[in-house]
Design a protein around this motif. Structure first.
Motif, mmCIF file in Angstrom:
data_model
loop_
_atom_site.group_PDB
_atom_site.id
_atom_site.type_symbol
_atom_site.label_atom_id
_atom_site.label_comp_id
_atom_site.label_asym_id
_atom_site.label_seq_id
_atom_site.Cartn_x
_atom_site.Cartn_y
_atom_site.Cartn_z
ATOM 1 N N ASN A 267 -7.399 67.365 57.182
ATOM 2 C CA ASN A 267 -6.807 67.555 58.503
ATOM 3 C C ASN A 267 -5.391 67.007 58.607
ATOM 4 O OD1 ASN A 267 -9.158 68.761 59.672
ATOM 5 N ND2 ASN A 267 -10.083 66.725 59.773
ATOM 6 N N TYR A 268 -5.062 66.061 57.727
ATOM 7 C CA TYR A 268 -3.731 65.435 57.758
ATOM 8 C C TYR A 268 -3.192 65.334 56.332
ATOM 9 C CZ TYR A 268 -5.556 64.150 62.322
ATOM 10 O OH TYR A 268 -6.111 64.179 63.575
ATOM 11 N N PRO A 269 -2.871 66.467 55.715
ATOM 12 C CA PRO A 269 -2.469 66.453 54.296
ATOM 13 C C PRO A 269 -1.090 65.854 54.048
ATOM 14 C CG PRO A 269 -2.255 68.658 55.216
ATOM 15 C CD PRO A 269 -2.912 67.829 56.265
ATOM 16 N N ASN A 270 -0.264 65.741 55.112
ATOM 17 C CA ASN A 270 1.108 65.260 54.895
ATOM 18 C C ASN A 270 1.448 64.089 55.792
ATOM 19 O OD1 ASN A 270 2.672 66.243 52.824
ATOM 20 N ND2 ASN A 270 2.974 68.223 53.824
ATOM 21 N N LEU A 271 0.502 63.186 55.983
ATOM 22 C CA LEU A 271 0.698 62.071 56.905
ATOM 23 C C LEU A 271 1.630 61.020 56.313
ATOM 24 C CD1 LEU A 271 -0.552 61.670 59.716
ATOM 25 C CD2 LEU A 271 -2.166 60.089 58.676
ATOM 26 N N ASN A 272 2.618 60.605 57.103
ATOM 27 C CA ASN A 272 3.511 59.502 56.745
ATOM 28 C C ASN A 272 3.492 58.481 57.874
ATOM 29 O OD1 ASN A 272 5.257 60.641 58.767
ATOM 30 N ND2 ASN A 272 6.083 62.023 57.215
ATOM 31 N N VAL A 273 4.274 57.423 57.759
ATOM 32 C CA VAL A 273 4.257 56.346 58.752
ATOM 33 C C VAL A 273 4.648 56.846 60.136
ATOM 34 C CG1 VAL A 273 5.447 54.221 59.451
ATOM 35 C CG2 VAL A 273 4.585 54.453 57.117
ATOM 36 N N TYR A 274 5.691 57.666 60.209
ATOM 37 C CA TYR A 274 6.170 58.135 61.515
ATOM 38 C C TYR A 274 5.146 59.042 62.200
ATOM 39 C CZ TYR A 274 9.099 60.588 64.937
ATOM 40 O OH TYR A 274 9.611 61.135 66.083
#
Length: 511
Positions: A267-274
């Protein structure tokens, strides 16, 4: 930590004193220092400090203490300072004259030695060539992972490191950059008609920095820029154990989450801090109840907005202060009664300093700068006071801060419930009995509950389950002593009591 007043630690004419724990160590020493003395000095200095008391022996089988005393106090103190200044014994001197005190108890001399925690960038202090840390009531040799952590911490700001030129703009998430630019525009910091492309924009805010140590003058992506804007796969190329995780539960005892935001899952393949911050903040805000709470002046209190502010500060704090090279990831737990924020990396300032906003030492200054540019992190050292004020102004349970030096993590728990009503929330009969038992018995074990003549609620398994439930609800605490656990009612934290007292002085006297 202060010296003990041995004239007050008696009970019915017998010797009574706190058990050994992460900040207290007793050692038998008649005429010379025990071999383990400097190991304990190292472990206290590398964690949260503590006090070593010479002249007391402990019977490990039943955790009782006896006064053995020190026969040659002056000789031992001379040995302490000689070894303290001997590099082959201790890597550098850390004990000062006023850190040592001779006390008299039951006509015997006792020596107390205060060991203050060393600054984060001055660790580790080694004893006989080895670094130790304090976990529970014992000293442990630092692992390779902990030694690596000490080395990284000594560098101060750790996310301004320049990555190799193989990391490029393609490693960053374009949607994250677009959303961030839009926030910059909404803040009026740049004009909507500004024609900078993404690379120029990222140069201007320091995500790419010039390599001034070489003659190439090339711009390189920073660690902080990669963590803040990066694609998940690119981030894990640099930080293999990178993990951001939010879990929501429908009860304080549930083991199955009902909502989750986790870096790298389908569901969140490209999650980063922001992106994680933006997603999770909205979920935290939605899970805060908005009850009608009436103040003394019959006005509506600011409970809802205060708790949003506290949750926001704790979320930003966990992301700015994380040690992303650590063995664990960032974990946010959302339960009906509390929020819990855990990040890799130990707190660089004392708990008192954090809650009072006296001093700030940010681990990831690049990430902090990017948050500040869009007004997310506004003032240095403001997070702790906002978390504390939310609890004080709305009569909530005290915020809790715990540091695990074994795996180098910091956990902050923010309660959503009032300390005046928390004991009435979802308590079973056996839980109510245990709380009543705890009021009459300062410390107790599972066996004590089971064999109590008034226990009509369950045997060992039921008692253990109830104890675990009360721990999760923040009503009791546990500590391992030998092979068993000892429990007690959760008291207000000593550091929080001190902070509240100082705040009262400032608000009502010092003005």
């Amino acid at each position: 930590m202060n010296f003990f007043d041995f004239t007050t630690i008696t009970s019915n004419g017998t010797f009574s004193t706190p058990a050994e724990n992460e900040n207290i160590e007793y050692k038998e020493a008649s005429w010379k220092l025990p071999k383990t003395f400097w190991e304990t000095v190292s472990s206290f200095a590398n964690t949260s400090g503590g006090i070593i008391i010479l002249g007391i022996s402990e019977d490990k089988s039943n955790h009782t203490f006896s006064i053995t005393g020190v026969d040659t106090t002056e000789d031992l103190i001379t040995q302490i300072f000689n070894d303290n200044n001997n590099p082959s014994c201790l890597s550098r001197p850390i004990i000062q004259n006023n850190d040592v005190k001779i006390s008299k108890f039951q006509n015997k001399n006792i020596i107390q030695i205060l060991i203050h925690p060393e600054p984060f960038n001055a660790r580790p202090v080694t004893a006989l060539g080895k670094a130790y840390i304090r976990t529970g009531d014992g000293d442990r040799i630092a692992t390779q992972e902990q030694l690596k952590y000490f080395t990284v911490e000594s560098q101060g700001e750790i996310d301004t490191h320049l990555l190799p030129s193989t990391y490029t703009l393609d490693d960053l998430n374009k949607e994250s950059i677009r959303n961030y630019r839009q926030q910059i525009i909404e803040k009026g910091i740049i004009n909507p008609s500004n024609q900078m492309d993404d690379k120029e924009f990222l140069y201007s805010i320091g995500v790419f920095r010039k390599d001034r140590l070489s003659n190439s003058n090339q711009y390189h992506l920073t660690d902080g820029g990669l963590l803040f804007f990066g694609n998940y796969i690119s981030i894990t190329d640099r930080f293999p154990r990178f993990q951001l995780d939010y879990q929501k539960y429908n009860s304080d005892n549930s083991i199955n989450w009902i909502d989750r935001v986790s870096a790298g899952d389908m569901n969140y393949p490209n999650l980063n801090v922001y992106t994680f911050y933006r997603l999770v903040l909205s979920k935290l805000e939605a899970s805060i109840p908005d009850p009608f709470i009436q103040g003394k002046d019959l006005s509506r209190t600011s409970y809802h907005q205060d708790l949003i502010s506290a949750a926001k500060e704790a979320l930003v704090n966990s992301l700015m202060h994380s040690y992303y090279d650590g063995a664990v990831g960032v974990k946010i737990v959302d339960r009906p009664s509390y929020f819990e924020f855990t990040n890799p990396g130990t707190m660089r300032v004392s708990k008192e300093s954090f809650l009072r906003g006296q001093y700030s030492s940010i681990r990831n200054t690049e990430i902090a700068s990017l948050f500040r540019r869009v007004g997310i992190s506004e003032t240095a050292a403001s997070g702790g006071p906002r978390i504390l004020n939310a609890a004080l102004q709305n009569h909530l349970n005290d915020p809790e801060i715990s540091i695990d030096y074994n795996i180098n993590t910091t956990r902050i728990r923010i309660w959503k419930i009032s300390s005046q009503t928390s004991t009435d929330i979802n308590l079973s009969d056996i839980e109510k009995f245990i709380l009543k038992f705890g009021k009459a018995n300062p410390t107790f074990t599972v066996k004590d509950i089971v064999i109590s003549p008034n226990n009509h609620f369950g045997k060992q398994t039921a008692v253990r389950n109830a104890l675990n439930s009360l721990i999760k609800k923040g009503l009791i605490s546990s500590q391992k002593r030998g092979r068993k656990f000892v429990y007690k009612l959760r008291n207000k934290n000593e550091y929080l009591t001190q902070v509240k007292h100082l705040k009262h002085l400032e608000d009502n006297i010092l003005k």
